[in-house]
Design a protein around this motif. Structure first.
Motif, mmCIF file in Angstrom:
data_model
loop_
_atom_site.group_PDB
_atom_site.id
_atom_site.type_symbol
_atom_site.label_atom_id
_atom_site.label_comp_id
_atom_site.label_asym_id
_atom_site.label_seq_id
_atom_site.Cartn_x
_atom_site.Cartn_y
_atom_site.Cartn_z
ATOM 1 N N ALA A 165 8.208 -2.417 11.017
ATOM 2 C CA ALA A 165 8.294 -1.412 9.674
ATOM 3 C C ALA A 165 7.352 0.083 9.354
ATOM 4 C CB ALA A 165 7.884 -2.029 8.505
ATOM 5 N N GLY A 166 6.484 -0.089 10.973
ATOM 6 C CA GLY A 166 6.238 1.821 11.077
ATOM 7 C C GLY A 166 4.657 1.749 11.245
ATOM 8 N N ASN A 183 1.903 -10.592 10.691
ATOM 9 C CA ASN A 183 0.805 -10.057 10.458
ATOM 10 C C ASN A 183 0.324 -8.963 10.329
ATOM 11 O OD1 ASN A 183 -0.418 -13.177 9.903
ATOM 12 N ND2 ASN A 183 -0.382 -12.809 12.217
ATOM 13 N N ARG A 184 -0.827 -8.410 10.201
ATOM 14 C CA ARG A 184 -1.088 -7.048 10.237
ATOM 15 C C ARG A 184 -1.169 -6.789 12.199
ATOM 16 N NH1 ARG A 184 -3.990 -4.625 6.998
ATOM 17 N NH2 ARG A 184 -4.836 -3.723 8.009
ATOM 18 N N HIS B 173 -9.061 -9.742 2.206
ATOM 19 C CA HIS B 173 -8.108 -9.693 3.187
ATOM 20 C C HIS B 173 -8.515 -8.396 3.375
ATOM 21 C CE1 HIS B 173 -4.529 -9.779 5.921
ATOM 22 N NE2 HIS B 173 -4.684 -10.881 5.448
ATOM 23 N N PHE B 174 -8.405 -7.467 4.653
ATOM 24 C CA PHE B 174 -7.615 -5.799 5.840
ATOM 25 C C PHE B 174 -6.376 -5.620 4.202
ATOM 26 C CE2 PHE B 174 -10.315 -7.309 9.598
ATOM 27 C CZ PHE B 174 -11.810 -6.425 9.067
ATOM 28 N N MET B 175 -7.021 -4.402 3.882
ATOM 29 C CA MET B 175 -5.948 -3.556 3.430
ATOM 30 C C MET B 175 -6.258 -2.854 4.554
ATOM 31 S SD MET B 175 -4.898 -5.948 1.049
ATOM 32 C CE MET B 175 -5.855 -6.936 0.228
ATOM 33 N N ASP B 176 -4.997 -1.762 4.745
ATOM 34 C CA ASP B 176 -4.975 -0.020 5.423
ATOM 35 C C ASP B 176 -4.911 -0.301 6.073
ATOM 36 O OD1 ASP B 176 -3.535 0.519 2.282
ATOM 37 O OD2 ASP B 176 -5.787 0.757 2.027
ATOM 38 N N ARG B 177 -4.922 0.985 6.979
ATOM 39 C CA ARG B 177 -5.073 1.248 8.233
ATOM 40 C C ARG B 177 -5.674 2.257 9.247
ATOM 41 N NH1 ARG B 177 1.349 1.840 10.869
ATOM 42 N NH2 ARG B 177 0.224 3.964 11.340
ATOM 43 N N LEU C 60 -0.237 -8.284 1.067
ATOM 44 C CA LEU C 60 -0.723 -6.477 0.947
ATOM 45 C C LEU C 60 -1.118 -6.473 2.460
ATOM 46 C CD1 LEU C 60 -1.306 -4.316 -1.116
ATOM 47 C CD2 LEU C 60 -2.992 -5.046 -1.799
ATOM 48 N N GLY C 61 -2.156 -7.264 2.304
ATOM 49 C CA GLY C 61 -2.407 -6.824 3.957
ATOM 50 C C GLY C 61 -1.619 -6.609 5.097
ATOM 51 N N THR C 62 -0.860 -7.289 4.939
ATOM 52 C CA THR C 62 0.351 -6.725 5.611
ATOM 53 C C THR C 62 0.776 -5.717 5.796
ATOM 54 O OG1 THR C 62 0.778 -8.817 7.048
ATOM 55 C CG2 THR C 62 2.800 -7.841 7.128
ATOM 56 N N SER C 64 0.501 -3.322 3.894
ATOM 57 C CA SER C 64 0.163 -1.925 3.519
ATOM 58 C C SER C 64 -0.618 -1.248 5.308
ATOM 59 C CB SER C 64 -1.477 -2.160 2.739
ATOM 60 O OG SER C 64 -2.420 -2.848 3.690
ATOM 61 N N PHE C 65 -0.597 -2.464 6.029
ATOM 62 C CA PHE C 65 -0.711 -1.969 7.456
ATOM 63 C C PHE C 65 0.841 -0.708 7.861
ATOM 64 C CE2 PHE C 65 -0.845 -1.996 12.435
ATOM 65 C CZ PHE C 65 -1.822 -2.213 12.308
ATOM 66 N N TYR C 66 1.806 -1.335 7.537
ATOM 67 C CA TYR C 66 2.502 -0.480 7.745
ATOM 68 C C TYR C 66 3.586 0.832 6.967
ATOM 69 C CZ TYR C 66 3.178 -4.746 10.326
ATOM 70 O OH TYR C 66 2.426 -5.963 11.662
ATOM 71 N N GLU C 67 3.542 1.517 7.668
ATOM 72 C CA GLU C 67 3.811 2.989 7.158
ATOM 73 C C GLU C 67 5.351 3.046 5.872
ATOM 74 O OE1 GLU C 67 3.326 6.824 9.202
ATOM 75 O OE2 GLU C 67 1.290 6.034 9.119
ATOM 76 N N PHE C 69 6.348 0.613 4.192
ATOM 77 C CA PHE C 69 6.351 0.321 3.140
ATOM 78 C C PHE C 69 5.717 1.146 2.150
ATOM 79 C CE2 PHE C 69 6.831 -3.596 6.065
ATOM 80 C CZ PHE C 69 8.006 -3.810 5.868
ATOM 81 N N ARG C 71 4.421 1.649 -1.911
ATOM 82 C CA ARG C 71 3.953 0.657 -2.594
ATOM 83 C C ARG C 71 4.040 1.231 -4.429
ATOM 84 N NH1 ARG C 71 -1.597 -0.692 -1.101
ATOM 85 N NH2 ARG C 71 -1.315 0.467 1.199
#
Lengths: 436, 830, 203
Positions: A165-166, A183-184, B173-177, C60-62, C64-67, C69, C71
């Motif tokens: 997903a990027g 997961n992340r 949780h961790f959010m964003d990157r 949301l943690g997952t 928000s990691f990926y471009e 998606f 929101r």
């Protein structure tokens, strides 16, 4: 000896991506042949072939296959189709033009190693590739090549298409596994998390690149030795390189591994066709954005892993990006650093904070707000991410992404000092920042 | 040196360490501290902050490695002082600081901040980072008590790991990157964890702060002492105070007990002890301001002399069999001994009961082979959870059990009527119908069974049976529901006694119940886990008035009081009106008994009916010791002075004895152990010095002489009535208990009682979520809001116990095996 | 617009069933949600949390990691212009500038009519075709400013029906016939595969 096309043979076959086209051109014969062999014999052929991984690190696939601890089940196969390294463009074409070859390669790996399920992780942005792979899998299931009791044998393996997903970092194999677990995509630490031992769901997992697996059907059909006879050991077989940037004929080329030179690929008529507009070469990236840059004096190096490693860079993912004399080196450098800064997963401090710091300094220089001390600061921040700024890189980070941001800076900051100077203006005593 | 030790070199010194030990910990053991932020010894390593990176040579030349991820090996050379190590660590520290705000002067963590300490010790004098720092909205609440300042956060993953790994509440949780990574909750879904305060304690910067402590004090103003929280686990705590006010409890890492963790119920309850509602002077019935009058309507301040005199006179004026003592689980071991001696040895009554009839009986607490928490949690063991939900009632036990299952390969079998906090990690969940835990346990241990047993099908039983053989079995035994007879739980325990090597861990609710029983605070018992009869010889020299026959328990005393057959009732931290199973009898007893004497911290509903009230010192205000559910005795240490003229429970007993013309002979806690040690079969090794010496205290392992008494015959089962629902009453972590209600930052969590119903039954009754329903049992009925809960099996409903809005006790029938109820919506549908 | 609709919930269960652990289906299900609504709503994330048995915070943690998606609502056509190094060398910055000028939006912004969102993105693996872009993840290669204008005009005029709405990735889904499925390789109590134990191997 004429070099066969191993992985790109069907790129010119109109319907090569369909089951009919694939079967007509010899497809799935390797699977049928393998099912007559023992799993160990299949593995042996791959070892004999000395097939180096085509994803970036270049580790021998046959050896990697042998790392699964005995007696621990299940084992999984994860196909790394998350091609995202700037300059790299080969896996996407393989997914789109010859998906069955990859599927057959997966099945051969599963058969050889007793891998109970295969996950084919395709980069999210490759919508067309996903469609082609999905269609190919649907056909292959229908025809009995995949799934339960493959070709009427007791071999049963599902191949599941999974989308990303990027996130560039997911191309790193442990991050890929995290992502596949929902997961992340943050890399795990090696040790202890070597996927062959502790991978998907904590179980032994083979992670192979799309191109790597696409070689397997040919190896089984023709024998590992025939593969090893091509190229220059240990860089055997062929490799697919994308040549992009300031060349007359950008393109994706399958060439003999280990013998072809950079000059052949960049300047050769049948390949890159030379620098555009009759210009001159300023620099080139030999193996994707992570690789330290090469210059004129490196043109005659062969595309051989060991040689390129010793020269201070890497072949990486088979991506050659060419820059001519018009290139603004500072901006090009900033572009690559920005990439790693944006793609940092944020897990470890040096990469999360360091890469974005580097990018901000470079941006400031480009914006005309640079300070002379910034050059030393850039190098010191680089040194704190990749101590010694050497090749192969050391790292204070978890994975190689951080040091990758160091590569472009270390490559150009001295060689093109005049270009940095042009942005910095006259040396000035004010605004000096203390550098430790 | 044993085989599992390795020798490695750190900074030029050869040291040995257990194989498998992390380098960072092995070095610390060897006296070499490696700086760290993300590493926490009670959580899995993640190697994220990179601060602990050091040069390590395992034969292939020195290389930088995170010492928190690497285990020591033979011949390893670790250099924590090399130039390369120092440069790398300085670099990491700088990276952590580039986006960290310079707001230390207004940060609660300032003065106890690892990042600040590290920077002061090794950091650069100035910042080389001239760019704009990351900006976020300044502290945002992640729940009612915890604030998160994302600008200060260094993303070490401690809080998020804690939430996920340690307590199974991954709501932060961790959010964003990348550089934008932040910790946060899902929108409008707060970090609703019973354990949220722990993240404040383990945060290595000031990113997480606790509302009850925010801006209250600076660390250098705090004085501290290690102590024990007197809950049933006996959590080890660090009590921190400033200007004679307790401002904070922090968990202390005790291997044996709580591993440094605390539930919020304990952590934030320090506020109760500082409450203005604490009693600061003796109280007596009065007719106006400070005017003592036995017939007065209200409680007024009195002198100690007046109060003691009045209490002593009431006791002296009647016969011992008309005096009763209820409660005592709040008291320290030493105070419990003192009051038991006063009651049984000097007054001469055996009407003494620290329990209120709502937990396991004394013989089940003393007579079963007992496990330690560590034994229950041993790797590869089998834990059988019967009847209770530790997540609701014993927070840190829940954490330990969960760790055993998730990290150490223990198997968990539940025999509970509904889902518990551990269900999602359980290997088998046997949903025994209320009243049928014993039947299910017997079926589980039988060779074969067929069909449904007590609501459980044979396949589920078979699956669970297979697990039983996989390791040593510990039964965590509790009385989770008061709407079923305790006999079914006892029957289950009896069944498990047949399992080889089985041990029990009793999940009790009230703090020092184990100490109270060990000190003889129960009818028919004397100190040292012995009976009144068997202990006569040991105590008769110092306890001249020892009664000859067993006295009344709490229920009997309240009945007697209500019937006019008791002259003096002493409440030792007990609130029968709110806690006794029959509130009507309790209220009548308190209205009828001529002299009610209360020793307490607060004026609760029962104390308000007393005639004489003695203000007691809390556990932060007097020293002594506590016995936890394992039988582990640990130190309680005074930190602040009691409010007003409040005195320790032990001193109050001694003073009252003096007024009765006796010398109790006990002035300090150590006097108790010197007197008890030689007389007790189980306390010979206990002394104040021994308790003080070890963070893990002294474990009483001897079994004593009280025998477990299983039910005479199989517990009868009520037939299942398809039109009725079977009732479970369950305690929740936050309820109307005094400590919760007196703590402003906890009281709100108690909320209103609700009835939890399976979706199927919910639809059948035809009510909406949250709608008020009428619950009718043979003994009474209540109105309460109904909630859908798929964790409750069909045919069962769960009513919160001891919460506002619906008193579950009106439905109870102490004699019944189980209670069936009818449910009606307001619309009258059945 | 919110939770997954009944059809998508059925697809979701089918996807979940392919994995040894439910959480593995998280990213595919987020794509499904984005396909349904054009972006990923909080309600969809809560629904997915229920489906794969994790908390919404984990989803949301997952997510928000990926471009990919989004929101928040984005344009019908998400125009991703590559600014990776190969495209950078061949005019990506100019192309992005042109796109922003002509559509009147800044990086990541959406046109007032809600039709287009424009964003500069990292390498999309068409380096030999630089400068390149994707519209809803469909490629356009060697894009000049004139090409860009023509592309936008074609989309506006409805001539590019081959480009599906934002959120729809592959128009062909994998579908494993029940009778052909080997089934997920469960993590617990797994055995050596039959073909290995019978044929022997060097494992």
């Amino acid at each position: 000896m004429s070099i066969p096309k191993i992985t790109t043979a069907r790129w010119d076959v109109e319907d090569g991506h369909t089951l009919a086209g694939y079967e007509r051109t010899g497809g799935y014969s390797a699977l049928k042949k393998a099912l007559e062999m023992t799993p160990a014999e299949v593995h042996e052929e791959v070892k004999t072939a000395s097939l180096l991984g085509r994803g970036g690190a270049g580790f021998p696939a046959g050896v990697k296959w042998g790392f699964c601890p005995p007696g621990v089940w299940p084992r999984y196969l994860v196909v790394n189709g998350d091609e995202s390294e700037p300059g790299t463009y080969k896996d996407r074409i393989m997914l789109e033009r010859d998906p069955h070859q990859l599927i057959e390669g997966c099945l051969l790996a599963c058969y050889a190693l007793g891998l109970s399920q295969c996950f084919l992780y395709v980069r999210g942005e490759m919508a067309h590739g996903q469609e082609r792979v999905a269609a190919a899998l649907n056909e292959a299931y229908e025809a009995g090549y995949v799934g339960k009791n493959i070709l009427g044998t007791e071999v049963s393996v599902d191949v599941v298409l999974h989308w990303g997903a990027g996130a560039y970092i997911v191309g790193e194999e442990t991050a890929l596994i995290e992502s596949l677990e929902g997961n992340r995509g943050m890399p795990r630490l090696k040790p202890p998390f070597f996927p062959a031992a502790i991978g998907l769901y904590g179980k032994p997992t083979i992670v192979n690149n799309v191109e790597t697996l696409s070689n397997i059907p040919w190896i089984i059909n023709n024998g590992g030795q025939a593969f090893a006879d091509i190229g220059e050991a240990p860089s055997t077989g062929t490799r697919v390189f994308a040549v992009s940037g300031h060349v007359n004929n950008p393109g994706v080329f399958e060439v003999e591994f280990g013998t072809t030179t950079f000059r052949d690929l960049i300047m050769g008529e049948e390949y890159g066709g030379g620098i555009r507009n009759g210009g001159s070469l300023k620099a080139f990236i030999p193996g994707g954005a992570s690789a330290p840059w090469f210059f004129e004096e490196h043109l005659d190096l062969p595309l051989e892993k060991g040689t390129v490693d010793r020269a201070g860079s890497m072949l990486g993912s088979g991506a050659i990006v060419v820059m001519d004399q018009t290139t603004d080196i500072v901006k090009a450098c900033h572009n690559v650093v920005r990439f790693f800064s944006r793609e940092s997963c944020g897990k470890c401090s040096p990469c999360r904070e360091g890469t974005s710091w580097l990018e901000k300094i470079l941006q400031r220089i480009i914006d005309g707000n640079g300070r002379r001390a910034d050059l030393a600061l850039l190098m010191d921040v680089c040194d704190n991410i990749s101590p010694g700024i050497a090749w192969p890189p050391k790292q204070t980070t978890i994975c190689p992404l951080g040091p990758s941001a160091v590569s472009p800076i270390a490559s150009v900051i001295e060689r093109f000092a005049d270009e940095f100077d042009a942005y910095l203006g006259e040396p000035s005593t004010e605004q000096a920042v203390e550098v430790r | 040196m044993s085989d599992d030790m390795v020798t490695f070199n750190v900074d030029g010194n050869e040291v040995s360490a257990p194989a498998g030990k992390l380098v960072i910990e092995a070095c610390e053991d060897a006296g070499v501290y490696i700086p760290r932020f993300c590493h926490h010894e009670r959580m899995n390593p993640v190697g994220m902050c990179r601060m602990c990176i050091v040069e390590v040579d395992t034969g292939r030349g020195p290389a930088l490695q995170p010492s928190c991820m690497l285990t020591v090996s033979d011949g390893m050379i670790v250099d924590t002082q090399s130039d390369v190590t120092k440069k790398a660590q300085d670099g990491v520290l700088e990276f952590l600081l580039v986006n960290h705000p310079l707001d230390c002067p207004v940060c609660d963590k300032g003065g106890e901040c690892p990042l600040q300490d590290q920077t002061m010790a090794y950091g650069p004098g100035e910042s080389r980072f001239v760019e704009e720092k990351r900006h976020y909205e300044k502290p945002i609440p992640v729940n009612d008590n915890v604030y998160l300042d994302r600008e200060r956060c260094i993303l070490c993953d401690r809080c998020t790991r804690f939430a996920d790994e340690v307590v199974g509440d991954p709501l932060i949780h961790f959010m964003d990157r990348g550089n934008q990574t932040q910790v946060n909750t899902f929108p409008d879904e707060p970090f609703a964890s019973y354990f949220s305060g722990n993240v404040v304690q383990i945060c290595p910067v000031g990113a997480l702060t606790a509302k009850p402590y925010r801006f209250k004090a600076r660390p250098w103003d705090l004085a501290e002492v290690d102590s024990t929280y007197p809950n049933a686990m006996g959590d080890r705590i660090n009590v921190q105070s400033s200007r004679d006010q307790v401002l904070r409890f922090q968990g202390v890492d005790s291997d044996a007990v709580n591993w440094g963790w605390l539930a919020d119920k304990e952590r934030f309850s320090f506020e109760a002890l500082q409450s203005d509602n604490r009693i600061g002077s003796p109280l007596m019935r009065g007719g106006g301001l400070n005017k003592a009058d036995a017939d007065g309507d209200e409680l007024v301040a009195a002198s100690w002399s007046q109060a003691l005199g009045s209490a002593a006179k009431a006791i002296a004026d009647t016969t011992p069999d008309k005096v009763g003592f209820v409660g005592g689980a709040r008291l320290s071991n030493e105070a419990q001994y003192a009051w038991t001696k006063l009651a049984k040895g000097l007054v001469g009554t055996d009407n003494v009961d620290a329990q209120l009839g709502d937990e396991l009986p004394p013989h089940a607490l003393l007579g079963l082979p007992r496990a330690t928490v560590a034994e229950a949690c041993q790797p590869g063991g089998v834990i059988v959870l019967i009847g209770c939900d530790p997540k609701e009632t014993l927070g840190t036990l829940y954490i330990r059990l969960r760790h055993a299952v998730v990290e150490d390969g223990a198997k968990l079998i539940e025999i509970t009527p509904t889902d518990t906090g551990l269900t999602n990690v359980a290997s088998a969940s046997l949903r025994a119908r209320p009243g049928e835990a014993g039947t299910v346990a017997r079926a589980l241990l039988a060779e074969t069974v067929s069909g449904h047993i007590g609501g459980v099908d044979e396949d589920a039983l078979a699956t669970a049976r297979d697990l039983l053989g996989s390791g040593p079995v510990t039964v965590v035994l509790g009385r989770g529901s008061l709407s079923e007879s305790v006999d079914s739980v006892l029957e289950a325990a009896d069944a498990f006694l047949d399992v080889d090597g089985v041990r029990f861990l009793q999940a009790i609710g009230r703090g020092n119940t184990m100490g109270a029983l060990d000190m003889g605070m129960s009818p028919g018992l004397l100190p040292g886990r012995t009976s009144l009869a068997a202990g006569q010889d040991a105590f008769s020299d110092l306890w001249p008035q020892l009664p000859n026959s067993d006295g009344m328990n709490t229920a009997a005393m309240l009945e007697a009081g209500a019937a006019g057959n008791l002259d003096v009732l002493v409440l030792l931290g007990a609130d029968p009106i709110n806690d006794a199973l029959d509130p009507a009898v309790a209220a009548k007893a308190l209205a009828t008994v001529p002299t009610v004497i209360a020793v307490d911290l607060f004026v609760n509903d029962s104390v308000s009916k007393a005639h004489v009230v003695f203000p007691a010192a809390a556990f932060t205000e007097s020293s002594g010791s506590h016995t936890n559910l394992e039988g582990r005795i640990t130190a309680i240490r005074q930190k602040v002075t009691p409010p007003g003229t409040a005195r320790s429970d032990l001193v109050i007993a001694a003073e009252l004895a003096r007024r009765l013309g006796h010398d109790l002979g006990l002035e300090t806690p150590s006097d108790v152990w010197e007197e008890l040690g030689p007389r007790s079969a189980v306390h010979g090794d206990v002394s104040s010095a021994a308790i003080e010496a070890d963070v893990d205290g002294v474990l009483i392992t001897a079994t004593g002489r009280v025998a477990f008494a299983p039910p005479d015959q199989a517990v009868s089962r009520e037939p299942v009535n398809a039109y009725a629902l079977r009732l479970v009453t369950a305690r929740r972590m936050f309820d109307n208990g005094t400590m919760v209600q007196q703590s402003p930052h906890l009281a709100g969590f108690a909320g209103q009682a609700s009835l939890r119903v399976n979706p199927y039954d919910f639809n059948r009754v035809g009510v909406a979520d949250g709608e008020e329903v009428r619950v009718s049992a043979p003994k009474g009925s209540v109105n309460v809001a109904a909630r859908v809960d798929p964790g409750v099996p069909k045919g069962i409903v769960v009513l919160d116990y001891n919460r506002s809005g619906a008193d579950a006790r009106v439905l109870l029938d102490p004699g019944a095996t189980s209670i069936d109820i009818r449910l009606e919506s307001k619309g009258g549908k059945a | 617009m919110a939770r997954l609709n009944a059809d998508n919930e059925r697809i979701a269960h089918e996807i979940i069933g392919r994995y040894p652990r439910k959480k593995s289906a998280l990213i595919p299900l987020l794509h499904l949600a984005q396909e349904q609504d054009g972006w990923v709503t909080d309600e969809a994330m809560s629904h997915i949390a229920d489906l794969v048995e994790v908390t919404p915070a984990e989803v949301l943690g997952t997510c928000s990691f990926y471009e990919m998606f989004k929101r928040h609502p984005v344009g019908d056509y998400h125009v991703n212009i590559c600014h990776g190094i190969a495209c950078h060398l061949l005019g990506a910055d100019e192309l992005i500038h042109h796109a922003e000028e002509t559509l009147g939006v800044k990086g990541g912004g959406t046109t007032d009519d809600g039709r287009f969102t424009v964003e500069g993105v990292e390498c999309i693996a068409a380096c030999t075709e630089a400068p390149c872009l994707q519209v809803n993840y469909r490629f356009a290669n060697k894009v000049t400013t004139q090409d860009f204008d023509a592309l936008i005009a074609d989309i506006r005029s409805g001539a590019r029906s081959d480009i599906p709405p934002h959120g729809t990735l592959a128009k062909t889904r994998q579908s494993i016939p029940e009778e052909r499925a080997a089934g997920p390789a469960l993590v617990e109590d797994a055995q050596e595969p039959a073909w290995l134990s019978r044929n022997g191997s060097d494992q």
